[in-house]
Scaffold this motif. Structure first.
Motif, PDB file in Angstrom:
ATOM      1  N   UNK A  29      38.777  59.300  45.557  1.00  0.00           N
ATOM      2  CA  UNK A  29      37.931  58.386  46.401  1.00  0.00           C
ATOM      3  C   UNK A  29      38.095  56.953  45.945  1.00  0.00           C
ATOM      4  N   UNK A  34      32.368  53.848  44.290  1.00  0.00           N
ATOM      5  CA  UNK A  34      31.634  54.961  43.744  1.00  0.00           C
ATOM      6  C   UNK A  34      30.776  54.068  42.833  1.00  0.00           C
ATOM      7  N   UNK A  84      26.251  63.108  40.600  1.00  0.00           N
ATOM      8  CA  UNK A  84      26.371  63.172  42.142  1.00  0.00           C
ATOM      9  C   UNK A  84      27.315  62.114  42.566  1.00  0.00           C
ATOM     10  N   UNK A  85      27.178  60.893  41.942  1.00  0.00           N
ATOM     11  CA  UNK A  85      27.869  59.718  42.722  1.00  0.00           C
ATOM     12  C   UNK A  85      29.504  59.834  42.365  1.00  0.00           C
ATOM     13  N   UNK A  87      30.615  63.434  41.628  1.00  0.00           N
ATOM     14  CA  UNK A  87      31.273  64.660  42.548  1.00  0.00           C
ATOM     15  C   UNK A  87      31.542  64.648  43.993  1.00  0.00           C
ATOM     16  N   UNK A  88      30.339  63.827  44.661  1.00  0.00           N
ATOM     17  CA  UNK A  88      30.218  64.015  45.778  1.00  0.00           C
ATOM     18  C   UNK A  88      31.397  63.325  46.789  1.00  0.00           C
ATOM     19  N   UNK A  89      31.763  61.994  46.239  1.00  0.00           N
ATOM     20  CA  UNK A  89      32.754  61.364  47.078  1.00  0.00           C
ATOM     21  C   UNK A  89      34.082  61.857  46.589  1.00  0.00           C
ATOM     22  N   UNK A  91      34.672  65.206  46.154  1.00  0.00           N
ATOM     23  CA  UNK A  91      34.650  66.583  47.303  1.00  0.00           C
ATOM     24  C   UNK A  91      35.057  66.095  48.829  1.00  0.00           C
ATOM     25  N   UNK A  92      34.321  65.092  48.956  1.00  0.00           N
ATOM     26  CA  UNK A  92      34.523  64.378  50.525  1.00  0.00           C
ATOM     27  C   UNK A  92      35.993  64.005  50.612  1.00  0.00           C
TER      28      UNK A  92
ATOM     29  N   UNK B  33      32.527  68.410  57.442  1.00  0.00           N
ATOM     30  CA  UNK B  33      32.977  68.122  55.927  1.00  0.00           C
ATOM     31  C   UNK B  33      31.716  67.691  55.135  1.00  0.00           C
ATOM     32  N   UNK B  37      30.331  69.445  51.873  1.00  0.00           N
ATOM     33  CA  UNK B  37      30.016  68.644  50.431  1.00  0.00           C
ATOM     34  C   UNK B  37      28.578  68.989  49.975  1.00  0.00           C
ATOM     35  N   UNK B  45      24.174  71.452  41.517  1.00  0.00           N
ATOM     36  CA  UNK B  45      23.009  71.149  40.821  1.00  0.00           C
ATOM     37  C   UNK B  45      21.930  72.081  40.774  1.00  0.00           C
ATOM     38  N   UNK B  86      18.880  64.072  46.670  1.00  0.00           N
ATOM     39  CA  UNK B  86      19.830  63.360  45.812  1.00  0.00           C
ATOM     40  C   UNK B  86      21.420  63.147  46.118  1.00  0.00           C
ATOM     41  N   UNK B  87      21.814  64.339  46.883  1.00  0.00           N
ATOM     42  CA  UNK B  87      23.264  64.418  47.441  1.00  0.00           C
ATOM     43  C   UNK B  87      23.309  63.467  48.643  1.00  0.00           C
ATOM     44  N   UNK B  90      23.367  59.990  47.928  1.00  0.00           N
ATOM     45  CA  UNK B  90      24.677  59.273  47.496  1.00  0.00           C
ATOM     46  C   UNK B  90      25.462  59.068  48.427  1.00  0.00           C
ATOM     47  N   UNK B  91      25.799  60.323  49.466  1.00  0.00           N
ATOM     48  CA  UNK B  91      26.833  60.010  50.312  1.00  0.00           C
ATOM     49  C   UNK B  91      26.436  59.059  51.460  1.00  0.00           C
ATOM     50  N   UNK B  94      27.462  55.815  49.577  1.00  0.00           N
ATOM     51  CA  UNK B  94      29.014  55.977  49.562  1.00  0.00           C
ATOM     52  C   UNK B  94      29.602  55.430  51.110  1.00  0.00           C
TER      53      UNK B  94
END
Lengths: 133, 110
Positions: A29, A34, A84-85, A87-89, A91-92, B33, B37, B45, B86-87, B90-91, B94
């Motif tokens: 990412x 991030x 979270x900040x 892991x998620x990006x 996975x994305x 996607x 995710x 979590x 939370x997830x 975050x996304x 981002x």
């Protein structure tokens, strides 16, 4: 006795593994973004967690936390936001189709930097086994 | 028994959905996607929570602000919505930074 930090270390290790996979797969990412996203996330976590702990929705075994607090929230809790900040990006990025990812990122890099410089990492990367399509 | 915490979480989640769809940040950008995710993130979590509860590190406190509906011992249903929030947050953050950077790059190049 497993402390909160030890537990977090295990799960943050899992996150680090996923980040490693993105590196190996050349699908990392945008780490700068991030880092930037982490700022509001950590601030909101501090606020939210203080409300949660302050209103006794969640409690902790005092013997298993270090006793370092941000307000009334244990510092350990911030591991969730950090995880979270990252892991998620990751996975994305891993799930982004190859074409879309390289077109987007390559295009952006090419536009931001002079073409002569953009050629260097590209040739280095192609020697690393990535198909040059 | 109270819906205060759950209601607050749902209200915040509604805000996430509106911002997401309005600016095409997460589900508004790639719905499939985003679903994968989010599900993977929340599952991760929940596993972390379950481990923490299993080890006796943290546990549910008063029921004063909770509905009392439990996912598992010491894990109230509110925790699921908290982790989704939370997830999602975050996304969205981002995603917002990503499109902002793309716009910046485009404006610099033109």
């Amino acid at each position: 006795m497993t402390t909160y930090w030890l537990l977090n270390l295990a799960f943050l290790g899992g996150v680090a593994l996923v980040a490693l996979v993105t590196w190996l797969a050349h699908r990392m990412p945008a780490w700068r973004l991030v880092g930037l996203a982490a700022i509001p996330l950590l601030v909101l976590t501090a606020v939210f967690d203080n409300v949660l702990v302050g209103s006794h929705i969640v409690s902790y075994d005092p013997r298993l936390i270090t006793g370092v607090f941000v307000g009334v929230a244990p510092l350990e809790d911030f591991s969730y936001s950090i995880a979270a900040v990252v892991l998620l990006p990751c996975l994305w990025a891993l799930l982004t189709p190859r074409g879309a990812a390289t077109a987007g990122r390559g295009g952006e890099r090419g536009l931001r930097r002079p073409r002569a410089r953009a050629a260097t990492p590209r040739s280095r990367r192609s020697s690393g086994g990535e198909p040059t399509t | 028994m109270s819906f205060l915490y759950l209601g607050g979480l749902l209200f915040a989640l509604l805000g996430m959905v509106v911002v997401d769809l309005r600016f095409r940040l997460f589900f508004g950008r790639a719905p499939l996607r985003a679903t994968i995710v989010l599900v993977l993130g929340v599952a991760f979590f929940l596993g972390w929570d379950a481990a923490g509860v299993g080890l006796g590190i943290f546990f549910r406190g008063d029921l004063a602000l909770l509905t009392g509906v439990q996912l598992a011992p010491e894990i109230p249903v509110e925790e699921l919505f908290f982790l989704v929030l939370l997830c999602y947050l975050t996304m969205n953050a981002y995603g917002w930074l990503s499109i902002r950077r793309r716009r910046h790059v485009e404006s610099v190049s033109s």
